[in-house]
Design a protein around this motif. Structure first.
Motif, PDB file in Angstrom:
ATOM      1  N   VAL A 379       0.769  -1.219  -0.064  1.00  0.00           N
ATOM      2  CA  VAL A 379       0.088   0.087   0.253  1.00  0.00           C
ATOM      3  C   VAL A 379       0.987   1.186   0.070  1.00  0.00           C
ATOM      4  CG1 VAL A 379      -1.826   1.343   1.274  1.00  0.00           C
ATOM      5  CG2 VAL A 379      -1.575  -1.223   1.235  1.00  0.00           C
ATOM      6  N   GLY A 380       1.979   1.466   0.763  1.00  0.00           N
ATOM      7  CA  GLY A 380       2.863   2.407   0.948  1.00  0.00           C
ATOM      8  C   GLY A 380       3.655   2.632   0.088  1.00  0.00           C
ATOM      9  N   GLY A 381       4.479   1.621  -0.352  1.00  0.00           N
ATOM     10  CA  GLY A 381       5.694   1.557  -1.326  1.00  0.00           C
ATOM     11  C   GLY A 381       5.299   1.370  -2.594  1.00  0.00           C
ATOM     12  N   ALA A 382       4.620   0.268  -2.884  1.00  0.00           N
ATOM     13  CA  ALA A 382       4.207   0.113  -4.378  1.00  0.00           C
ATOM     14  C   ALA A 382       3.603   1.391  -5.114  1.00  0.00           C
ATOM     15  CB  ALA A 382       3.325  -1.201  -4.473  1.00  0.00           C
ATOM     16  N   THR A 383       2.153   1.671  -4.477  1.00  0.00           N
ATOM     17  CA  THR A 383       1.424   2.773  -5.261  1.00  0.00           C
ATOM     18  C   THR A 383       1.658   4.088  -4.891  1.00  0.00           C
ATOM     19  OG1 THR A 383       0.051   2.806  -3.102  1.00  0.00           O
ATOM     20  CG2 THR A 383      -0.557   1.212  -4.626  1.00  0.00           C
ATOM     21  N   THR A 384       2.627   4.422  -3.995  1.00  0.00           N
ATOM     22  CA  THR A 384       2.999   5.725  -3.772  1.00  0.00           C
ATOM     23  C   THR A 384       3.822   6.502  -4.912  1.00  0.00           C
ATOM     24  OG1 THR A 384       2.664   5.547  -1.383  1.00  0.00           O
ATOM     25  CG2 THR A 384       3.934   7.341  -2.200  1.00  0.00           C
ATOM     26  N   PRO A 385       4.930   5.918  -5.314  1.00  0.00           N
ATOM     27  CA  PRO A 385       5.498   6.714  -6.498  1.00  0.00           C
ATOM     28  C   PRO A 385       4.483   6.968  -7.742  1.00  0.00           C
ATOM     29  CG  PRO A 385       7.147   4.914  -5.457  1.00  0.00           C
ATOM     30  CD  PRO A 385       5.531   4.670  -5.103  1.00  0.00           C
ATOM     31  N   LEU A 386       3.774   5.845  -7.758  1.00  0.00           N
ATOM     32  CA  LEU A 386       2.683   6.212  -9.315  1.00  0.00           C
ATOM     33  C   LEU A 386       1.705   7.266  -8.946  1.00  0.00           C
ATOM     34  CD1 LEU A 386       2.140   2.103  -9.711  1.00  0.00           C
ATOM     35  CD2 LEU A 386       3.725   3.816 -11.061  1.00  0.00           C
ATOM     36  N   VAL A 387       1.025   7.053  -7.668  1.00  0.00           N
ATOM     37  CA  VAL A 387       0.232   8.254  -7.272  1.00  0.00           C
ATOM     38  C   VAL A 387       1.121   9.832  -7.252  1.00  0.00           C
ATOM     39  CG1 VAL A 387      -1.120   9.078  -5.258  1.00  0.00           C
ATOM     40  CG2 VAL A 387      -1.086   6.759  -5.762  1.00  0.00           C
ATOM     41  N   ALA A 388       2.220   9.825  -6.582  1.00  0.00           N
ATOM     42  CA  ALA A 388       2.842  10.931  -6.686  1.00  0.00           C
ATOM     43  C   ALA A 388       3.162  11.200  -8.151  1.00  0.00           C
ATOM     44  CB  ALA A 388       4.055  10.809  -5.819  1.00  0.00           C
ATOM     45  N   THR A 389       3.456  10.415  -9.047  1.00  0.00           N
ATOM     46  CA  THR A 389       3.785  11.015 -10.384  1.00  0.00           C
ATOM     47  C   THR A 389       2.576  11.367 -11.233  1.00  0.00           C
ATOM     48  OG1 THR A 389       5.481   9.239 -10.594  1.00  0.00           O
ATOM     49  CG2 THR A 389       4.616  10.258 -12.519  1.00  0.00           C
ATOM     50  N   ARG A 390       1.449  10.745 -10.882  1.00  0.00           N
ATOM     51  CA  ARG A 390       0.233  11.232 -11.649  1.00  0.00           C
ATOM     52  C   ARG A 390      -0.338  12.745 -10.768  1.00  0.00           C
ATOM     53  NH1 ARG A 390      -0.645   9.482 -16.333  1.00  0.00           N
ATOM     54  NH2 ARG A 390      -0.991   7.091 -16.329  1.00  0.00           N
ATOM     55  N   LEU A 391      -0.167  12.860  -9.587  1.00  0.00           N
ATOM     56  CA  LEU A 391      -0.728  13.984  -8.979  1.00  0.00           C
ATOM     57  C   LEU A 391       0.283  15.097  -9.274  1.00  0.00           C
ATOM     58  CD1 LEU A 391      -1.247  12.899  -5.096  1.00  0.00           C
ATOM     59  CD2 LEU A 391      -2.856  13.708  -6.793  1.00  0.00           C
ATOM     60  N   THR A 392       1.324  14.843  -9.345  1.00  0.00           N
ATOM     61  CA  THR A 392       2.304  16.017  -9.912  1.00  0.00           C
ATOM     62  C   THR A 392       2.058  16.352 -11.464  1.00  0.00           C
ATOM     63  OG1 THR A 392       4.214  15.390  -8.564  1.00  0.00           O
ATOM     64  CG2 THR A 392       4.754  16.691 -10.183  1.00  0.00           C
ATOM     65  N   GLU A 393       1.925  15.539 -12.146  1.00  0.00           N
ATOM     66  CA  GLU A 393       1.354  15.606 -13.627  1.00  0.00           C
ATOM     67  C   GLU A 393       0.314  16.593 -13.756  1.00  0.00           C
ATOM     68  OE1 GLU A 393       1.196  13.112 -17.857  1.00  0.00           O
ATOM     69  OE2 GLU A 393       0.964  12.296 -15.702  1.00  0.00           O
ATOM     70  N   ALA A 394      -0.902  16.051 -12.712  1.00  0.00           N
ATOM     71  CA  ALA A 394      -2.007  16.689 -12.946  1.00  0.00           C
ATOM     72  C   ALA A 394      -1.945  18.376 -12.630  1.00  0.00           C
ATOM     73  CB  ALA A 394      -3.063  15.771 -12.038  1.00  0.00           C
ATOM     74  N   TYR A 395      -1.328  18.605 -11.339  1.00  0.00           N
ATOM     75  CA  TYR A 395      -1.294  19.830 -10.810  1.00  0.00           C
ATOM     76  C   TYR A 395      -0.116  20.615 -10.975  1.00  0.00           C
ATOM     77  CZ  TYR A 395      -5.171  18.258  -7.869  1.00  0.00           C
ATOM     78  OH  TYR A 395      -6.501  17.552  -7.699  1.00  0.00           O
ATOM     79  N   GLY A 396       0.830  20.057 -11.700  1.00  0.00           N
ATOM     80  CA  GLY A 396       2.051  20.633 -11.983  1.00  0.00           C
ATOM     81  C   GLY A 396       3.021  21.195 -10.965  1.00  0.00           C
ATOM     82  N   THR A 397       2.748  20.510  -9.805  1.00  0.00           N
ATOM     83  CA  THR A 397       3.602  20.698  -8.678  1.00  0.00           C
ATOM     84  C   THR A 397       3.372  19.413  -7.601  1.00  0.00           C
ATOM     85  OG1 THR A 397       3.864  22.014  -6.612  1.00  0.00           O
ATOM     86  CG2 THR A 397       1.668  21.950  -7.542  1.00  0.00           C
ATOM     87  N   ALA A 398       4.495  19.364  -6.774  1.00  0.00           N
ATOM     88  CA  ALA A 398       4.353  17.781  -5.994  1.00  0.00           C
ATOM     89  C   ALA A 398       3.559  18.391  -4.581  1.00  0.00           C
ATOM     90  CB  ALA A 398       5.549  17.371  -5.668  1.00  0.00           C
TER      91      ALA A 398
END
Length: 448
Positions: A379-398
């Motif tokens: 839950v914490g290690g596998a999905t987090t980098p993917l979620v973070a990449t998508r959020l950053t791409e969507a909002y233009g900031t991390a």
């Protein structure tokens, strides 16, 4: 100290050394993939997908190992709970080491085409299975040898293993980047850390083959569970697994956001030198080792749950600051962002090696502790980098990624309220009454 007491003390020292060295090697193997995924695996194995697509593909293969870790926990836990802790730890180390070295000789997409990323996925699965069996067995190696009043202190040796593995992984990559030009590093330099794993595995095997079985398992050896250990864990201890997973998840998420994702984001999104980021993470890893040691030792007297509650509170305070500080691209503030996160992580991970084994009875302790720890990794290690990449791409900031981490921290605090305090628990009766039963005399063990 009589002969028997001296033997027990010597066995405890060997167990601590074996857990520290073996876990450092296994996590070194695991971490070098994350560093390579952030720096080179996109163009080597996924050319033509674009910068974001290649990074997502690399992180997806990275996530595969986390999905395989619960399988490793079940398989190695089954044999560890039935046949013993020692033998399973030798096999897990071999599986991890051989899989890692094979990545070092794996041809890229330009030579093998799509067979290259397919083979990478297979090897990554093997890595995940090996590491899934590693942590639980190493935790039990210490917990079942240590005196009740100092279990957190000796558990710190295990939790220093991932820290040392991380420092080694980043240190090797940093040295290679300083010594090689970009073309040589992208061409063959990144393979060196993977191949070096074979030497480290040989050292780990030498240490582990000299171990004896833990006394608690030896006492239970004649009482084989009627059902497979995983069935007993999921039927009788599912609450501990589920709630423990909720506690562990935030630590995994924060670690991989601070290391793998932050490294990729800083270098590709912010234009910062990878050498600079690796240097900062290296220094942060050393600081993390100090807080691991302090929080693990402190949990013996202050309590495991209370220590974890304070550490999770620190996560909530730090999460909204991490990426805004990083995005300033000012070196002092970037260092504060990364090193501060590593310090908080040390506080969070320190007591875990003692806490999780104390939640389960001896007959299923390997499976229970390993499954809980590795499900948190999914839950914490596998999905987090993917979620973070998508959020950053969507909002233009991390910045939204920090709030995502804060939500996981709130979940962890809620889960901690549902778990008992276990500091000083007698492991001979642990898990039978919710972990509340205490050892008659803390610290009375001669090995202390």
């Amino acid at each position: 100290m009589d002969t028997q007491d001296a033997r027990r003390a010597a066995q405890l020292r060997r167990a601590a050394a074996a857990a520290l060295i073996g876990t450092a090697i296994e996590f070194y193997d695991f971490f070098i993939y994350g560093t390579a995924a952030a720096l080179v695996f996109g163009p080597v194995f996924f050319p033509g997908l674009g910068a974001v697509g290649a990074l997502l593909a690399s992180f997806s293969v990275y996530a595969v190992a986390f999905l395989a870790r619960p399988l490793g926990a079940v398989v190695f836990g089954h044999f560890g709970d039935r046949l013993g802790r020692r033998a399973t730890l030798v096999v897990s180390l071999l599986l991890m080491g051989v899989s890692t070295a094979a990545v070092g000789v794996l041809p890229g997409y330009g030579v093998w085409g799509w067979w290259a990323p397919v083979a990478l996925v297979v090897l990554r699965v093997c890595q995940g299975v090996g590491l899934g069996g590693e942590w639980g067995g190493a935790a039990l190696l210490i917990a079942e040898n240590a005196p009740a009043g100092r279990r957190g202190r000796y558990g710190a040796f295990l939790q220093l293993g991932p820290t040392i593995g991380f420092v080694l992984a980043n240190g090797v990559f940093l040295v290679l980047q300083l010594a090689l030009d970009e073309r040589a590093f992208q061409g063959w330099g990144w393979r060196v850390p993977f191949l070096a794993s074979l030497v480290m595995v040989a050292v780990g095997l030498f240490v582990r083959l000299r171990l004896e079985e833990t006394p608690l398992f030896a006492a239970e050896a004649g009482r084989v569970p009627e059902r497979p250990p995983v069935v007993e864990v999921l039927r009788g201890h599912w609450r501990s697994v589920l709630v423990g997973c909720g506690v562990i998840t935030v630590g995994y998420a924060m670690f991989y956001l601070t290391t793998t994702f932050a490294l990729a984001y800083a270098t590709t999104g912010l234009g910062v030198s990878s050498r600079l980021v690796l240097s900062m993470l290296l220094a942060g890893g050393v600081a993390m080792g100090g807080t691991v040691w302090a929080s693990a030792r402190g949990s013996d007297g202050w309590g495991r749950r209370r220590t974890l509650q304070v550490a999770t509170g620190l996560v909530l305070l730090w999460s909204p600051l991490l990426f805004p500080l990083l995005e300033t691209v000012r070196r002092p503030l970037m260092f504060v962002a990364l090193a501060g996160s590593m310090v908080v992580l040390g506080c969070l991970f320190g007591p875990v090696a003692a806490y999780l084994p104390e939640l389960f009875p001896t007959r299923v302790r390997y499976t229970g502790a390993a499954l809980t720890y590795n499900l948190g990794g999914v839950v914490g290690g596998a999905t987090t980098p993917l979620v973070a990449t998508r959020l950053t791409e969507a909002y233009g900031t991390a910045e939204p990624v920090g709030w995502y981490l804060a939500v996981l921290g709130v979940v962890a605090l809620f889960c901690l309220r549902l778990l008992p305090e276990t500091s000083g628990t007698d492991l001979a009766v642990a898990g039978a009454d919710g972990g509340r039963r205490r050892a008659p005399v803390l610290g009375a063990d001669p090995a202390a």
